[in-house]
Design a protein around this motif. Structure first.
Motif, PDB file in Angstrom:
ATOM      1  N   TYR A   1      -3.400   4.381   9.931  1.00 24.04           N
ATOM      2  CA  TYR A   1      -2.441   3.674   9.089  1.00 24.04           C
ATOM      3  C   TYR A   1      -2.307   4.358   7.725  1.00 24.04           C
ATOM      4  N   VAL A   2      -3.440   4.660   7.096  1.00 27.60           N
ATOM      5  CA  VAL A   2      -3.435   5.335   5.795  1.00 27.60           C
ATOM      6  C   VAL A   2      -2.901   6.752   5.927  1.00 27.60           C
TER       7      VAL A   2
ATOM      8  N   LEU B   1       0.273   8.435   3.877  1.00 29.21           N
ATOM      9  CA  LEU B   1       0.154   9.653   3.072  1.00 29.21           C
ATOM     10  C   LEU B   1       1.197  10.683   3.484  1.00 29.21           C
ATOM     11  N   ILE B   2       1.376  10.861   4.778  1.00 23.88           N
ATOM     12  CA  ILE B   2       2.376  11.823   5.254  1.00 23.88           C
ATOM     13  C   ILE B   2       3.781  11.382   4.836  1.00 23.88           C
TER      14      ILE B   2
ATOM     15  N   TYR C   1     -14.741   5.239   4.598  1.00 20.13           N
ATOM     16  CA  TYR C   1     -13.615   6.059   5.050  1.00 20.13           C
ATOM     17  C   TYR C   1     -12.962   6.720   3.836  1.00 20.13           C
ATOM     18  N   VAL C   2     -12.715   8.031   3.957  1.00 27.61           N
ATOM     19  CA  VAL C   2     -12.071   8.778   2.879  1.00 27.61           C
ATOM     20  C   VAL C   2     -10.991   9.661   3.495  1.00 27.61           C
TER      21      VAL C   2
ATOM     22  N   PRO D   1       0.800  -1.226   0.000  1.00 27.56           N
ATOM     23  CA  PRO D   1       0.000   0.000   0.000  1.00 27.56           C
ATOM     24  C   PRO D   1       0.836   1.280   0.000  1.00 27.56           C
ATOM     25  N   LYS D   2       1.967   1.254   0.710  1.00 27.31           N
ATOM     26  CA  LYS D   2       2.816   2.443   0.749  1.00 27.31           C
ATOM     27  C   LYS D   2       3.355   2.770  -0.641  1.00 27.31           C
ATOM     28  N   ALA D   3       3.794   1.736  -1.363  1.00 26.02           N
ATOM     29  CA  ALA D   3       4.310   1.944  -2.723  1.00 26.02           C
ATOM     30  C   ALA D   3       3.205   2.444  -3.651  1.00 26.02           C
TER      31      ALA D   3
END
Length: 330
Positions: free
Chosen positions: A161-162, A166-167, A190-191, A116-118
Motif C-alpha cells: 500500500y505504501v 510512493l510510486i 517496516y521502512v 496518507p497519499k496527500a
C-alpha cells in the motif's frame, strides 16, 4: 476516523512527552535504519515531529527541521535545529518551499494519516531532485489514533500500500528500498524509502585499480569494528535518560520519573521538569565495571529553581570575599 478533519492534538498531548509510537527495541533499531537513508551534510525534514526523533546523535546533517502537532514537545527535542507547528491531517500544505530538503522522514506517522497519499505527496514536494523520502511504521502502533482500515491489512499488504503511494507520488521504482525487521514472534518494523531520480548507472570502464593484502584488510576491519563499537557505546550513553533531584529549595526531592534531556546537559543549563524551569547545579555519572569495561549505570542531575539558583550563586560569590576580609583583619 477517515472523515476526520485534522488530528486529535489533545490525544497525543495526553500520551505524554516521553511517549514513542513503538517499543524501545524497535525504536533503537529505527535509528540505524533511518541513518542509512539520510544524506550526510544535507538538510533533513521530519514530518510528524515530537519530543524525540528516531535518528542517531551522530547524524551528520547540516540542519534538521521538524514539523509536528505539539509545540511543547518539539521544544524539548534536542535534535531539531528549528521546527514549525503543522497538522499533517489538515488540508494545509506543509510550511516549506518546493525542493528545500535533501532528506524527508515520515517516522511512525503513516498509520495515523487520514490522507496518507496527500501526506506522501507533500513529502515529495519539499524533497530535492536527488533526495530520499523515508516512510516508517511498526506493527505495535497506538490503536487509539490509527485510522480506520489500516489494521485490516497485514504487514505485507501495508508495505504494498505504501509502496504504491510512493510510486504514484513520483518515486522511481528502481530507487525503492524496503526493509522489514523485528523478532519472529514479536512486533515488526517496516521502512520504505525512495527518490524521484533514477539510480546512477555504473560505468563499464570501472576497474579495480588496487588491492590490499589480507593482514591489512584484517587491521582495517578491526579498526572499523572498534569505531562502530565506540559509536554504539556513545549512542547508548547519550540516549540514557537522566534521574532528577530537586535540591533547592529544601527538602531534597528525588523524582520517580526519568527524563530524556540533551546528552551534553551540564552545570548552569536550564531544563524544564514537570512544566517548571530549573537550573542544573550538578551532573553525576555512575559507572560499574562489567564485561571487561566500565559501563554507564546512572545519569543524574541536581537542579534548583531558577530564582533560588540565582540567589545561591550570589551568596557563593559573597562568602569567599567576606572570608578573605576576615583573614586580613586577623
Amino acid at each position: 476516523v477517515g472523515a476526520r478533519e485534522g488530528s486529535d492534538i489533545e490525544y497525543w498531548r495526553g500520551l505524554g512527552v516521553e511517549h514513542v509510537n513503538t517499543g524501545q527495541g524497535l525504536w533503537d533499531l529505527l535509528h540505524d535504519l533511518h541513518k542509512s537513508r539520510i544524506k550526510a551534510g544535507g538538510r533533513l525534514l521530519e514530518l510528524g515531529s515530537g519530543a524525540r526523533s528516531a535518528v542517531p546523535i551522530d547524524l551528520g546533517v547540516r540542519e534538521m527541521v521538524g514539523a509536528g502537532l505539539v509545540k511543547e514537545f518539539m521544544e524539548r527535542n534536542a535534535m531539531l535545529t528549528s521546527f514549525q507547528e503543522w497538522d499533517y491531517n489538515s488540508r494545509v500544505p506543509a510550511p516549506f518551499g518546493d525542493g528545500e530538503f535533501d532528506s524527508v522522514l515520515l517516522p511512525l506517522v503513516i498509520p495515523y494519516a487520514v490522507r496518507p497519499k496527500a501526506l506522501i505527496e507533500e513529502g515529495m514536494r519539499v524533497l530535492s531532485k536527488d533526495g530520499v523520502l523515508t516512510v516508517s511504521w511498526s506493527s505495535d502502533c497506538d490503536p487509539g489514533g490509527v485510522v480506520d482500515g489500516w489494521n485490516d491489512r497485514d504487514g505485507k499488504q501495508q508495505v504494498e500500500y505504501v509502496k504504491g503511494m510512493l510510486i504514484d507520488a513520483g518515486v522511481h521504482p528502481k530507487r525503492m528500498r524496503i526493509e522489514m525487521s523485528g523478532p519472529t514472534d514479536g512486533p515488526k518494523l517496516y521502512v520504505v524509502s525512495g527518490g524521484a531520480s533514477p539510480p546512477a548507472k555504473k560505468s563499464k570502464s570501472e576497474k579495480v585499480v588496487s588491492a590490499i593484502d589480507t593482514q591489512t584488510l584484517v587491521q582495517i576491519s578491526k579498526q572499523q569494528r572498534r569505531k562502530m563499537l565506540d559509536s554504539q557505546r556513545q549512542k547508548e550513553h547519550d540516549l540514557k535518560p537522566f534521574k532528577v533531584r530537586i535540591v533547592s529549595p529544601p527538602p531534597v526531592t528525588e523524582l520517580k520519573e526519568s527524563y530524556h534531556l540533551p546528552p551534553r546537559t551540564h552545570n548552569g543549563d536550564r531544563v524544564v521538569i514537570k512544566d517548571r524551569e530549573f537550573v542544573v547545579s550538578r551532573v553525576t555519572l555512575q559507572y560499574s565495571f562489567r564485561g571487561g569495561r566500565y559501563r554507564l549505570d546512572t545519569k543524574q542531575i541536581d537542579v534548583q529553581r531558577v530564582g533560588r539558583y540565582q540567589v545561591n550563586e550570589k551568596l557563593n560569590k559573597l562568602l569567599p570575599e567576606h572570608s578573605n576580609k576576615g583573614n586580613t583583619n586577623e
